[in-house]
Design an enzyme around this catalytic site. Structure first.
Site, PDB file in Angstrom:
ATOM      1  N   LYS A 170       2.747   9.277   8.578  1.00 42.98           N
ATOM      2  CA  LYS A 170       1.893   8.963   9.734  1.00 42.98           C
ATOM      3  C   LYS A 170       2.327   9.525  11.100  1.00 42.98           C
ATOM      4  O   LYS A 170       1.758  10.494  11.573  1.00 42.98           O
ATOM      5  CB  LYS A 170       1.675   7.459   9.797  1.00 42.98           C
ATOM      6  CG  LYS A 170       0.798   6.996   8.615  1.00 42.98           C
ATOM      7  CD  LYS A 170       0.230   5.620   8.817  1.00 42.98           C
ATOM      8  CE  LYS A 170      -0.938   5.339   7.901  1.00 42.98           C
ATOM      9  NZ  LYS A 170      -0.603   4.875   6.563  1.00 42.98           N
ATOM     10  N   PHE A 215       0.850  -1.190   0.000  1.00 43.93           N
ATOM     11  CA  PHE A 215       0.000   0.000   0.000  1.00 43.93           C
ATOM     12  C   PHE A 215       0.885   1.239   0.000  1.00 43.93           C
ATOM     13  O   PHE A 215       1.709   1.411   0.881  1.00 43.93           O
ATOM     14  CB  PHE A 215      -0.933   0.027   1.220  1.00 43.93           C
ATOM     15  CG  PHE A 215      -1.899   1.186   1.170  1.00 43.93           C
ATOM     16  CD1 PHE A 215      -3.034   1.121   0.374  1.00 43.93           C
ATOM     17  CD2 PHE A 215      -1.648   2.350   1.883  1.00 43.93           C
ATOM     18  CE1 PHE A 215      -3.910   2.205   0.297  1.00 43.93           C
ATOM     19  CE2 PHE A 215      -2.527   3.431   1.813  1.00 43.93           C
ATOM     20  CZ  PHE A 215      -3.661   3.353   1.022  1.00 43.93           C
ATOM     21  N   ASP A 251       9.159   2.578   1.600  1.00 41.82           N
ATOM     22  CA  ASP A 251       7.995   3.335   2.057  1.00 41.82           C
ATOM     23  C   ASP A 251       7.870   3.082   3.556  1.00 41.82           C
ATOM     24  O   ASP A 251       7.398   2.028   3.979  1.00 41.82           O
ATOM     25  CB  ASP A 251       6.746   2.854   1.302  1.00 41.82           C
ATOM     26  CG  ASP A 251       5.466   3.539   1.796  1.00 41.82           C
ATOM     27  OD1 ASP A 251       5.504   4.192   2.853  1.00 41.82           O
ATOM     28  OD2 ASP A 251       4.432   3.386   1.122  1.00 41.82           O
TER      29      ASP A 251
HETATM   30  C1  LIG Z   1      -0.877   5.100   5.193  1.00 43.24           C
HETATM   31  C2  LIG Z   1       0.146   4.731   4.203  1.00 43.24           C
HETATM   32  C3  LIG Z   1       0.341   5.457   3.029  1.00 43.24           C
HETATM   33  C4  LIG Z   1      -0.553   6.611   2.639  1.00 43.24           C
HETATM   34  O1  LIG Z   1      -0.429   7.692   3.504  1.00 43.24           O
HETATM   35  P1  LIG Z   1      -1.503   8.892   3.416  1.00 43.24           P
HETATM   36  O2  LIG Z   1      -0.989   9.881   4.428  1.00 43.24           O
HETATM   37  O3  LIG Z   1      -2.828   8.335   3.760  1.00 43.24           O
HETATM   38  O4  LIG Z   1      -1.437   9.425   2.048  1.00 43.24           O
HETATM   39  C5  LIG Z   1       1.368   5.091   2.185  1.00 43.24           C
HETATM   40  N1  LIG Z   1       2.166   4.057   2.481  1.00 43.24           N
HETATM   41  C6  LIG Z   1       2.019   3.321   3.599  1.00 43.24           C
HETATM   42  C7  LIG Z   1       2.945   2.197   3.874  1.00 43.24           C
HETATM   43  C8  LIG Z   1       0.999   3.625   4.499  1.00 43.24           C
HETATM   44  O5  LIG Z   1       0.827   2.883   5.589  1.00 43.24           O
END
Ligand SMILES: *Cc1c(COP(=O)(O)O)cnc(C)c1O
Length: 400
Positions: free
Chosen positions: A253, A139, A224
């Site tokens: 986050k 994700f 990420d």
């Molecule tokens: C939550 C998340 C995102 C997206 O972040 P947003 O602030 O909602 O755009 C991207 N990568 C990972 C691994 C995430 O957990």
């Protein structure tokens, strides 16, 4: 306001992207507790999806942010910004990165990382190198390009045509990864521990091999760390669990403790591919967000929160495994990296267990029918962990 009034307005005025939400609205938070509009206290073991790692209303955070709000919330990147420079310094001094750029969210940070990887190869005279290999079940965000990088069709399919140049391979399958590389590949992008799809960690060996492969083939390695970053996995950054340094990693986050911020963190040789004017942001790195980030980093250090995440993550995992092997065989697997924990159940009861936990005033989440996911604030104590385990045990018992 009553919950029912908020629900009515939400139904009438808000886009229906979240469906019917969990029926509660919160007005106040302190430590790991939240209070609802009807005055009920809830214990938060999901931390605003890994955002509220320092808990709620932390005095250091409230002080620093309040001061910033009353002096200067925003000024543009046309000018120099003290807290931005300080937070960039703090991140560089505590990570493998040499340069930072601040965005406003995880998706936006990832989008920037993808732009950086592409322009890096273009400027080296390799414009054919634009393809990025990502992982299935990953994700990376909700923008068109980060959806294109995301390895879950349920999110991306409705929005085709997507951005081209993303190939997905299964996690922890090194030969599949090797086989996917072509002369067009520029980078490998992955979450060290996949969060959203149910807590799936990359194997240690796998990431060693991925790093070696990137060096051999001169590919960029992008992590990420939007969810794994800032203490969540028991180290300040998830890559530190693997002794593998990415060329670029992204954060969001937990970094702002609830104030929106994202970050692209990169090694010098990669970062310098962005020339003035090639990337930017109106809000990104503003005084408020960066002061929030500075407060979070200060608290992480002073209270040894990554260490606490490691210790309590291990504790919760072993307690759950204990339950699994004795009284609760319905728990078939516990996957954890610090306080990023996935509890696999061999019966499709995860949504009902989540609801039972809610009735018992605990906030947790589920992924599909079989996985419970918990992301408690990193400030939890062993007593908090014990209470959680006891409550979860009785919730499962009531469901079975
Ligand atoms: C939550 C998340 C995102 C997206 O972040 P947003 O602030 O909602 O755009 C991207 N990568 C990972 C691994 C995430 O957990």
């Amino acid at each position: 306001m009553f919950l029912s009034e908020i629900q009515d307005m939400d139904k009438k005025y808000y886009m229906d992207t979240f469906g019917s939400r969990i029926p509660v609205a919160f007005t106040k938070g302190e430590g790991i507790d939240l209070w609802s509009t009807d005055g009920e206290k809830y214990t938060d073991f999901f931390a605003g999806i890994a955002v509220n790692s320092i808990g709620y209303s932390h005095p250091t955070f409230v002080n620093m942010v309040t001061k910033q709000v009353s002096s200067l919330i925003h000024c543009s990147n046309l000018y120099y910004i003290e807290s931005q420079a300080l937070l960039a310094k703090e991140l560089v001094e505590n990570s493998c990165a040499d340069k930072i750029f601040f965005a406003n969210s995880g998706a936006e940070a990832n989008e920037g990382a993808i732009k950086l990887a592409r322009i890096y190869f273009k400027k080296q005279g390799n414009p054919e190198k634009f393809e990025i290999i990502t992982l299935q079940k990953s994700f990376h965000g909700r923008t068109i390009t980060t959806l294109s990088a995301t390895g879950q069709e349920k999110y991306s399919k409705p929005f085709e045509p997507l951005t081209s140049g993303f190939k997905k391979v299964p996690i922890n399958d090194f030969s599949a990864l090797e086989a996917a590389i072509t002369e067009n590949t520029c980078a490998i992008m992955l979450e060290p521990v996949q969060g959203e799809s149910g807590v799936y960690p990359c194997d240690y060996e796998y990431l060693q091999n991925v790093k070696k492969l990137c060096e051999e083939k001169k590919l960029l390695l992008i992590f990420d760390e939007v969810q794994t970053g800032v203490g969540r996995t028991g180290k300040l950054f998830g890559y530190q669990n693997y002794n593998v340094e990415p060329d670029i990693f992204t954060l969001a986050k937990a970094l702002g403790g609830g104030v929106p911020i994202g970050a692209i963190c990169a090694k010098e040789h990669v970062a310098k591919a962005f020339a003035p004017g090639e990337h930017g942001s109106t809000f990104g790195g503003n005084p408020l967000a960066c002061t929030a980030g500075l407060a979070v980093m200060k608290i992480m250090k002073e209270e040894h929160l990554p260490e606490n995440a490691e210790k309590l993550g291990k504790y919760i995992k072993s307690q759950l495994e204990n339950l699994a092997s004795t009284s609760h065989p319905v728990i078939s697997e516990v996957r954890a990296a610090g306080l990023m924990i996935g509890i696999e159940l061999n019966k499709p009861i995860a949504p009902i267990v989540k609801t039972k936990m809610f009735e018992k005033k605990y906030l947790i989440a589920n992924v599909g029918e079989n996985i419970l996911r918990i992301l408690p604030p990193l400030i939890i104590t062993q007593t908090d962990a014990d209470e959680f385990i006891i409550t979860l045990k009785s919730a499962i018992d009531e469901v079975l």
